[in-house]
Design an enzyme around this catalytic site. Structure first.
Site, mmCIF file in Angstrom:
data_model
loop_
_atom_site.group_PDB
_atom_site.id
_atom_site.type_symbol
_atom_site.label_atom_id
_atom_site.label_comp_id
_atom_site.label_asym_id
_atom_site.label_seq_id
_atom_site.Cartn_x
_atom_site.Cartn_y
_atom_site.Cartn_z
ATOM 1 N N LYS A 52 0.846 -1.201 0.000
ATOM 2 C CA LYS A 52 0.000 0.000 0.000
ATOM 3 C C LYS A 52 0.879 1.248 0.000
ATOM 4 C CE LYS A 52 -3.906 -2.267 2.207
ATOM 5 N NZ LYS A 52 -4.627 -2.626 3.439
ATOM 6 N N GLN A 96 -4.877 -1.322 9.654
ATOM 7 C CA GLN A 96 -4.784 -2.638 9.008
ATOM 8 C C GLN A 96 -5.400 -3.714 9.897
ATOM 9 O OE1 GLN A 96 -3.550 -3.323 5.832
ATOM 10 N NE2 GLN A 96 -4.321 -5.371 6.228
ATOM 11 N N ASP A 119 -11.294 2.957 4.057
ATOM 12 C CA ASP A 119 -11.739 1.563 3.907
ATOM 13 C C ASP A 119 -13.255 1.470 3.716
ATOM 14 O OD1 ASP A 119 -9.830 -0.415 3.764
ATOM 15 O OD2 ASP A 119 -9.458 -0.456 5.927
#
Ligand code: NAD
Length: 281
Positions: A52, A96, A119
């Site tokens: 990422k 995460q 997200d």
């Protein structure tokens, strides 16, 4: 059969995003910033986060990874998120997953301010998506959606079957397809006859986590099939779709690896840029 090349589509998307970041920099004299919080040292999470960060840097975003040991307490994480919420140089915050057991995942998700929730997991974004309003959309289903639209720009009236009803994949995927005026069936572990449901579909999105669950004779001729699954087996990495069999029937199919995976990361970058743009208004 069209092999839907997620790597290539993701590279094209990253190129467009790079251009967009450069234009935003000229216009606002700043670039979107993505901050990832990584807790613990689980190998897959470390790899995801590294990828990422690399992709974010490639397109010109400001990116930062904040690491904590897995012994970190929940309060420290929540306070850090609040600090990032208030930091104007940060457009997107991602924690995460998975988290250590002593940290409440839902509390973490709800502490991220919805406007920086890249997200798309915050209940406000989930609600906005299902109400048809603008929102951050979870990266994996967003990537699937963009690939489907590449193959078939007009989805109106198509029958779509989503296999799996997770908050991460199946449910947001359903909402995206509904928004495109598909007739959507969402199936799951208690669905009585999954094969019969799949045989009705013009579009199948499989997000289950069972190796090669969707067989060749479950797929109508000319269906578009998107395989979200990532399953480690003795024969290597396989998806939720029996690739060789299904490729004989389908009009288009994503491979595993090289399909949905690369699109997921590209969509995280897209979400970060979209959060930045919404914040400028
Ligand atoms: P999950 O475990 O949260 O949900 C699985 C869903 O599948 C559940 O809704 C369950 O009801 C359904 N299911 C289970 N058995 C079934 C059956 N026999 N028939 C029909 N439905 C069944 O999983 P998830 O987080 O949505 O992930 C699904 C898969 O996608 C996993 O393999 C995961 O590794 C992969 N994944 C890939 C990416 C990517 O970027 N490519 C991202 C996230 C997840």
């Amino acid at each position: 059969m069209i092999l839907i090349d997620g790597k290539k589509i993701a590279a094209e998307l990253r190129e467009e995003l790079k251009q967009e970041v450069s234009e935003l920099k000229t216009k606002y004299n700043k670039v979107p910033g993505l901050t990832v919080i990584l807790i613990g040292d689980m190998a897959p999470s470390q790899i995801y986060v590294r990828n990422k960060e690399k992709s974010a840097n490639e397109v010109g975003l400001k990116s930062e990874v904040i690491k904590y040991p897995d012994t970190v307490d929940e309060k420290t994480i929540l306070e850090k998120i609040k600090e990032l919420n208030d930091d104007e140089s940060i457009s997107g915050i991602l924690v995460q997953l998975p988290l250590p057991k002593h940290i409440d995942k839902q509390k973490v998700i709800e502490t991220i301010t919805p406007s920086k929730d890249v997200d798309g997991f915050h209940p406000m974004n989930v609600g906005n998506l299902s109400s048809g309003y603008e929102s951050s959309v979870p990266c994996t289903p967003l990537g699937c959606y963009l690939m489907i639209k590449k193959i078939e720009p007009n989805l109106s009236g198509k029958k779509a079957v989503v296999v799996g009803r997770s908050n991460l994949n199946g449910k947001p995927m359903t909402q995206l397809l509904l928004k495109e005026n598909c007739t959507v069936t969402i199936t799951h572990s208690r669905t009585k006859d999954l094969k019969a449901e799949c045989l009705e579909a013009d579009i199948i999105v499989a997000a289950v986590g069972i190796p090669e669950l969707v067989k060749g004779d479950w797929v109508k001729k000319d269906a578009i099939v998107i395989d979200v699954g990532i399953n480690k087996t003795d024969n290597g990495l396989v998806g939720d779709v029996a690739f060789d069999e299904v490729s004989k029937n389908a009009k288009a199919l994503t491979p595993v690896p090289g399909g949905v995976g690369p699109m997921t990361i590209a969509c995280l970058l897209k979400n970060t840029i979209d959060c930045f743009k919404r914040a400028q208004i």
